[in-house]
Design an enzyme around this catalytic site. Structure first.
Site, PDB file in Angstrom:
ATOM      1  N   HIS A 180       0.864  -1.180   0.000  1.00  0.00           N
ATOM      2  CA  HIS A 180       0.000   0.000   0.000  1.00  0.00           C
ATOM      3  C   HIS A 180       0.902   1.232   0.000  1.00  0.00           C
ATOM      4  O   HIS A 180       1.884   1.283   0.756  1.00  0.00           O
ATOM      5  CB  HIS A 180      -0.894   0.047   1.234  1.00  0.00           C
ATOM      6  N   HIS A 187       0.899   5.844  -0.954  1.00  0.00           N
ATOM      7  CA  HIS A 187       0.175   7.051  -1.365  1.00  0.00           C
ATOM      8  C   HIS A 187       0.914   7.681  -2.530  1.00  0.00           C
ATOM      9  O   HIS A 187       1.057   8.891  -2.618  1.00  0.00           O
ATOM     10  CB  HIS A 187       0.080   8.034  -0.198  1.00  0.00           C
ATOM     11  N   ASP A 197       0.899  -4.589 -20.784  1.00  0.00           N
ATOM     12  CA  ASP A 197       1.923  -5.609 -20.493  1.00  0.00           C
ATOM     13  C   ASP A 197       1.781  -6.188 -19.088  1.00  0.00           C
ATOM     14  O   ASP A 197       2.217  -7.303 -18.810  1.00  0.00           O
ATOM     15  CB  ASP A 197       3.329  -4.991 -20.632  1.00  0.00           C
ATOM     16  N   HIS A 201      -8.511   7.496  -0.882  1.00  0.00           N
ATOM     17  CA  HIS A 201      -7.419   6.951  -0.051  1.00  0.00           C
ATOM     18  C   HIS A 201      -6.178   6.747  -0.902  1.00  0.00           C
ATOM     19  O   HIS A 201      -5.332   7.633  -0.997  1.00  0.00           O
ATOM     20  CB  HIS A 201      -7.895   5.657   0.616  1.00  0.00           C
ATOM     21  N   TYR A 248      -8.360 -12.530 -19.698  1.00  0.00           N
ATOM     22  CA  TYR A 248      -9.335 -12.479 -18.606  1.00  0.00           C
ATOM     23  C   TYR A 248     -10.576 -13.277 -18.990  1.00  0.00           C
ATOM     24  O   TYR A 248     -11.115 -13.121 -20.062  1.00  0.00           O
ATOM     25  CB  TYR A 248      -9.715 -11.025 -18.322  1.00  0.00           C
TER      26      TYR A 248
END
Ligand SMILES: O=C(CO)[C@@H](O)[C@H](O)COP(=O)(O)O
Length: 228
Positions: free
Chosen positions: A94, A96, A119, A167, A225
């Site tokens: 995580h 920012h 890619d 966030h 996918y």
């Protein structure tokens, strides 16, 4: 305990400032040992230039601290929910990082405008909605559950990244190193996409054949996918 994993997680955390993804302590990396049933995460609020491998915090899969003199990252519960829901991941990041966080604050997913994106990530990088009301009572846990909800119809291995509205980004991979690599790719792709829209506000996503070709070429025959 888990000294080797602590070293891996320490080195992965030190890559965040190295690649310009974090300022101060705004980020964290973890990695999991599923056989032992533990994961290791950066301690909360410790400056990167003071971090040592032995400072990493060991957690069990119920979210209890098992070892470490510091408190675990404030995002630990989010990392844990991703490990529980995404069985093939071994590391979570995580940050920012500014461009990806700007897309998150704008509440927009990042369309695939080119081959750099294609890619590494198949199609749009989604933006999960912001928590509401009582969901904030268990903020970090519910952030993780919201990410999992966002991927109910998406392949988390084909898109190893998400933006959390208001966030910032989370990325993952088969290990901590790959999760950091995906965080760097996400930031670059976010920067290019923002500039692309500044240059041409009418820009459209790259042709599907181009996206498929680039993703397929890098990830193998079953990579499309939904065609696994
Ligand atoms: O998102 C946040 C705070 O808004 C956190 O990710 C901090 O930026 C890093 O917290 P620690 O890992 O140091 O607890």
């Amino acid at each position: 305990m888990l000294e080797e994993l602590k070293q891996i997680v320490y080195e992965a955390n030190m890559d965040l400032p190295k690649y310009g993804l974090v300022t101060f302590t705004w980020g964290n990396v973890s990695a999991i040992d599923r056989e032992k049933g533990y994961f290791v995460i950066k301690p909360s609020g410790v400056d990167y230039d003071k971090l040592k491998p032995e400072d990493m915090v060991v957690m069990d899969l119920e979210g209890n601290k098992v070892e470490g003199k510091y408190n675990p990252s404030s995002d630990t519960a989010t990392h844990l929910e991703l490990y529980k829901a995404f069985p093939n991941i071994g590391g979570v990041v995580h940050t920012h990082s500014p461009w990806a966080t700007s897309w998150a604050q704008a509440g927009r997913g990042i369309p695939c405008y080119g081959t750099t994106h294609a890619d590494y990530m198949y199609g749009e990088i989604p933006c999960a909605r912001c928590l509401e009301g009582k969901e904030f009572d268990e903020y970090e846990k519910n952030t993780g559950l919201l990410i999992v909800e966002t991927f109910k119809e998406k392949d988390y291995e084909a898109v190893p990244a998400v933006l959390c509205k208001n966030h910032g980004p989370f990325t993952w991979g088969k290990n901590a190193h790959e999760a950091v690599h995906n965080a760097v790719v996400l930031e670059e792709v976010a920067k290019m996409a923002a500039r692309c829209e500044m240059i041409n506000p009418e820009v459209k996503p790259a042709p599907q054949d181009l996206q498929d070709k680039h993703y397929y070429r890098k990830h193998g025959a079953n990579a499309y996918y939904g065609q696994n």
